[in-house]
Design an enzyme around this catalytic site. Sequence first.
Site, PDB file in Angstrom:
ATOM      1  N   LYS A 137      -3.064  -1.797  15.818  1.00 29.94           N
ATOM      2  CA  LYS A 137      -2.510  -0.936  16.873  1.00 29.94           C
ATOM      3  C   LYS A 137      -3.489  -0.761  18.008  1.00 29.94           C
ATOM      4  CE  LYS A 137       0.720   2.260  15.003  1.00 29.94           C
ATOM      5  NZ  LYS A 137       0.640   2.279  13.545  1.00 29.94           N
ATOM      6  N   GLU A 165       0.833  -1.211   0.000  1.00 30.63           N
ATOM      7  CA  GLU A 165       0.000   0.000   0.000  1.00 30.63           C
ATOM      8  C   GLU A 165       0.869   1.263   0.000  1.00 30.63           C
ATOM      9  OE1 GLU A 165      -1.388   1.811   3.532  1.00 30.63           O
ATOM     10  OE2 GLU A 165      -1.021   0.026   4.763  1.00 30.63           O
TER      11      GLU A 165
HETATM   12  N1  PSU Z   1      -2.213   1.528  10.714  1.00 28.79           N
HETATM   13  C1  PSU Z   1      -0.889   1.733  10.824  1.00 28.79           C
HETATM   14  N2  PSU Z   1      -0.219   2.415   9.859  1.00 28.79           N
HETATM   15  C2  PSU Z   1      -0.879   2.924   8.764  1.00 28.79           C
HETATM   16  C3  PSU Z   1      -2.292   2.697   8.656  1.00 28.79           C
HETATM   17  C4  PSU Z   1      -2.907   2.000   9.639  1.00 28.79           C
HETATM   18  O1  PSU Z   1      -0.296   1.271  11.782  1.00 28.79           O
HETATM   19  O2  PSU Z   1      -0.239   3.577   7.913  1.00 28.79           O
HETATM   20  C5  PSU Z   1      -3.028   3.211   7.438  1.00 28.79           C
HETATM   21  C6  PSU Z   1      -3.357   2.056   6.476  1.00 28.79           C
HETATM   22  O3  PSU Z   1      -3.263   2.538   5.145  1.00 28.79           O
HETATM   23  C7  PSU Z   1      -4.790   1.742   6.806  1.00 28.79           C
HETATM   24  C8  PSU Z   1      -5.326   3.104   7.114  1.00 28.79           C
HETATM   25  O4  PSU Z   1      -5.518   1.124   5.761  1.00 28.79           O
HETATM   26  O5  PSU Z   1      -4.281   3.741   7.838  1.00 28.79           O
HETATM   27  C9  PSU Z   1      -6.601   3.060   7.915  1.00 28.79           C
HETATM   28  O6  PSU Z   1      -7.143   4.326   8.004  1.00 28.79           O
HETATM   29  P1  PSU Z   1      -8.613   4.500   8.603  1.00 28.79           P
HETATM   30  O7  PSU Z   1      -8.490   4.180  10.046  1.00 28.79           O
HETATM   31  O8  PSU Z   1      -8.949   5.952   8.337  1.00 28.79           O
HETATM   32  O9  PSU Z   1      -9.495   3.568   7.852  1.00 28.79           O
END
Ligand code: PSU
Length: 308
Positions: free
Chosen positions: A162, A28
């Site tokens: 996390k 990604e």
């Molecule tokens: N968790 C991490 N590092 C990240 C992300 C999540 O530890 O970079 C990023 C990933 O791209 C994940 C996104 O798909 O954040 C999720 O965002 P949201 O919570 O807005 O869906």
Amino acid sequence: MKSFEQFLEIKAEVKEALENNKPVVALESTIISHGMPYPDNVKMAKKVEAIIKSEGAIPATIAIMDGKIKIGLTDEDLEILAKSNNVQKVSRRDLANVIANKSLGATTVASTMICAQMANIKFFVTGGIGGVHRGYETTLDVSADLEELSRTDVTVICAGAKAILDLPKTMEYLETKGVSVIGYQTEVLPAFYTRESDIRLRHFVNTDKELAEIVYTKEQLGLKNGLLVVNPIPKEDSLDSGYINSIIDNAINQSVQNGIKGKDVTPYLLKKIVEKTKGKSLKANLSLVYNNAKVGAKIAKAYNDIEK
Ligand code: PSU
Ligand code: MN
């Protein structure tokens, strides 16, 4: 030609691998543009690709550029995504808009899964997935990543979720949606910065071969949902859970006080955590991503080696 193929721009090396049935691993780009500071982010992106290559698979980092879904990026593309301050965070709901407007976009776990499937890539390595946020009761904040895992047929290799998230609720959501969460050499859910949480897993494997067999079987059964592999951070780089959790609590309080909402929540928290740990969390994050790259490439290779 399928109608979406007009939007795909697949790098020659990736195309060659797909045509000749070689293992390919998707990556990604939100982790590059919104997940880590520059220049660590671009160093990470290049090293992850190198690790996947050294394991005998072909890396395909995905992003939205010039009205195309780019599958496989050049070093220059990676640099642009790492440095620019106008990169949009693209999840499922943003995909058509950002492509049609020809804006620059970094793909999340959800949209990377969608694009990987379009290109016929079965394995995807990342750091951590999004999930059910703490305080869900009042915000309804659930990452689109979870819904995507329930509907898109790609295997995602991560280091768990996390503790900025509500892990038990995240697991309940995945269970309801029929997503299998498989521990790679762990019987409990890893919590990203730490190897363990107190959540026991229903399924776990010890080898990449076992994992590949499960992916193959799921496919033969016609089950078209995603699969989540959780691979713990290496021991030597894992952080003390008391230490990191107090920092996370503090960062969440600040995000609530500052009224951070929607897609800005996760990048805001990641940035605060890096600042508050003076880079310790970044070091851990790099280590777990590299480890996932190694394991993900091995699984993709093992899948390829299955007699079909
Ligand atoms: N968790 C991490 N590092 C990240 C992300 C999540 O530890 O970079 C990023 C990933 O791209 C994940 C996104 O798909 O954040 C999720 O965002 P949201 O919570 O807005 O869906
Ligand atoms: Mn959200």
